[in-house]
Design a protein around this motif. Structure first.
Motif, mmCIF file in Angstrom:
data_model
loop_
_atom_site.group_PDB
_atom_site.id
_atom_site.type_symbol
_atom_site.label_atom_id
_atom_site.label_comp_id
_atom_site.label_asym_id
_atom_site.label_seq_id
_atom_site.Cartn_x
_atom_site.Cartn_y
_atom_site.Cartn_z
ATOM 1 N N VAL A 131 0.933 -1.237 0.037
ATOM 2 C CA VAL A 131 0.022 -0.096 0.137
ATOM 3 C C VAL A 131 0.907 1.051 -0.191
ATOM 4 C CG1 VAL A 131 -1.694 1.336 1.424
ATOM 5 C CG2 VAL A 131 -1.825 -1.296 1.248
ATOM 6 N N ARG A 163 0.006 -4.713 3.689
ATOM 7 C CA ARG A 163 -1.281 -4.396 4.350
ATOM 8 C C ARG A 163 -1.509 -5.859 5.117
ATOM 9 N NH1 ARG A 163 -6.252 -2.021 2.847
ATOM 10 N NH2 ARG A 163 -7.934 -2.764 4.197
ATOM 11 N N GLU A 192 -7.071 -6.039 9.244
ATOM 12 C CA GLU A 192 -7.824 -5.089 9.780
ATOM 13 C C GLU A 192 -8.754 -5.674 10.925
ATOM 14 O OE1 GLU A 192 -11.579 -2.523 7.803
ATOM 15 O OE2 GLU A 192 -10.232 -3.783 6.417
ATOM 16 N N VAL A 249 -7.300 -0.250 10.041
ATOM 17 C CA VAL A 249 -6.515 -1.115 9.063
ATOM 18 C C VAL A 249 -4.989 -0.849 9.428
ATOM 19 C CG1 VAL A 249 -5.463 -1.344 6.721
ATOM 20 C CG2 VAL A 249 -7.773 -0.561 7.160
ATOM 21 N N TRP A 267 -8.761 6.429 1.558
ATOM 22 C CA TRP A 267 -8.437 5.349 0.670
ATOM 23 C C TRP A 267 -8.621 5.823 -0.754
ATOM 24 C CZ3 TRP A 267 -5.304 1.523 2.071
ATOM 25 C CH2 TRP A 267 -5.080 1.124 3.407
ATOM 26 N N SER A 319 -7.404 4.089 -3.463
ATOM 27 C CA SER A 319 -7.518 2.708 -3.979
ATOM 28 C C SER A 319 -7.245 1.457 -2.863
ATOM 29 C CB SER A 319 -6.740 2.673 -5.391
ATOM 30 O OG SER A 319 -5.396 2.317 -4.941
ATOM 31 N N SER A 320 -7.387 0.413 -3.303
ATOM 32 C CA SER A 320 -6.987 -0.704 -2.333
ATOM 33 C C SER A 320 -5.493 -0.690 -1.883
ATOM 34 C CB SER A 320 -7.497 -2.021 -2.535
ATOM 35 O OG SER A 320 -6.842 -2.573 -3.899
ATOM 36 N N HIS A 321 -4.823 0.099 -2.911
ATOM 37 C CA HIS A 321 -3.333 0.106 -2.879
ATOM 38 C C HIS A 321 -2.578 1.499 -2.559
ATOM 39 C CE1 HIS A 321 -3.203 -3.891 -4.137
ATOM 40 N NE2 HIS A 321 -3.846 -3.720 -4.924
#
Length: 172
Positions: free
Chosen positions: A5, A24, A27, A32, A89, A91-93
């Motif tokens: 990330v 990552r 969570e 997170v 966030w 994106s997820s990355h």
């Protein structure tokens, strides 16, 4: 291997501040968790890479005006909290937040909890024109963190141990 990330702290004018790439880890109820083993690197803006000697994890809470770094021994600062806008966030990355200068930290040797960089916070209120609501949120987060970190309220008690254990002892 957990996905990486991009963690990008920015200043209020949008300029890139501290940034790094972290794994990552997972969570929980606190938010997170991202982590890296000792030997990883970070950078300030587009400057040179800065080595991070000890393993650490970052907690990105949901909708809170702070982030928290938990450092493995022998790092002198056990916990380092950045007062910042809530993490977004992209994106997820990729996650981004605006660093609002104030920091709360807990020293490993004596367990003291400190609020630092009030001078920078005051200076940047003028330089960047922080709105009144941003100033109020930052000050409230600082007070809440002082009480929570000093009192070892979770996540500032044992919550980070399992997450830190996932990266401590590894080398990047």
């Amino acid at each position: 291997m957990p996905p990486l990330v991009a963690v990008n702290y920015r200043k209020y004018d949008g300029t890139l501040h501290w940034n790094l790439r972290m794994r990552r880890l997972g969570e929980d109820d606190h938010g997170v968790w991202l982590g890296l083993p000792g030997g990883a690197v970070m950078r300030k803006g587009f400057g040179p890479m800065v080595p991070i000697p000890c393993a650490h994890v970052i907690l990105l809470p949901r909708d809170a005006w702070w982030t928290a770094v938990f450092n493995a021994p022998p790092r002198a600062t056990e916990i380092y909290c950045d007062i910042a806008t809530p993490a977004r966030w992209l994106s997820s990355h990729e996650v981004s937040m605006v660093d609002l200068d104030l920091d709360v930290l807990r020293k490993r040797a004596d367990g003291s909890t400190l609020l630092v960089d009030q001078d920078e916070f005051a200076e940047h209120q003028v330089r960047y024109g922080y709105p009144a609501d941003v100033i109020a949120e930052a000050e409230a987060a600082g007070q809440w963190l002082m009480d929570a970190v000093d009192g070892r309220a979770e996540p500032f008690g044992d919550a980070s141990r399992e997450w830190l254990g996932m990266v401590d002892g590894e080398r990047s």
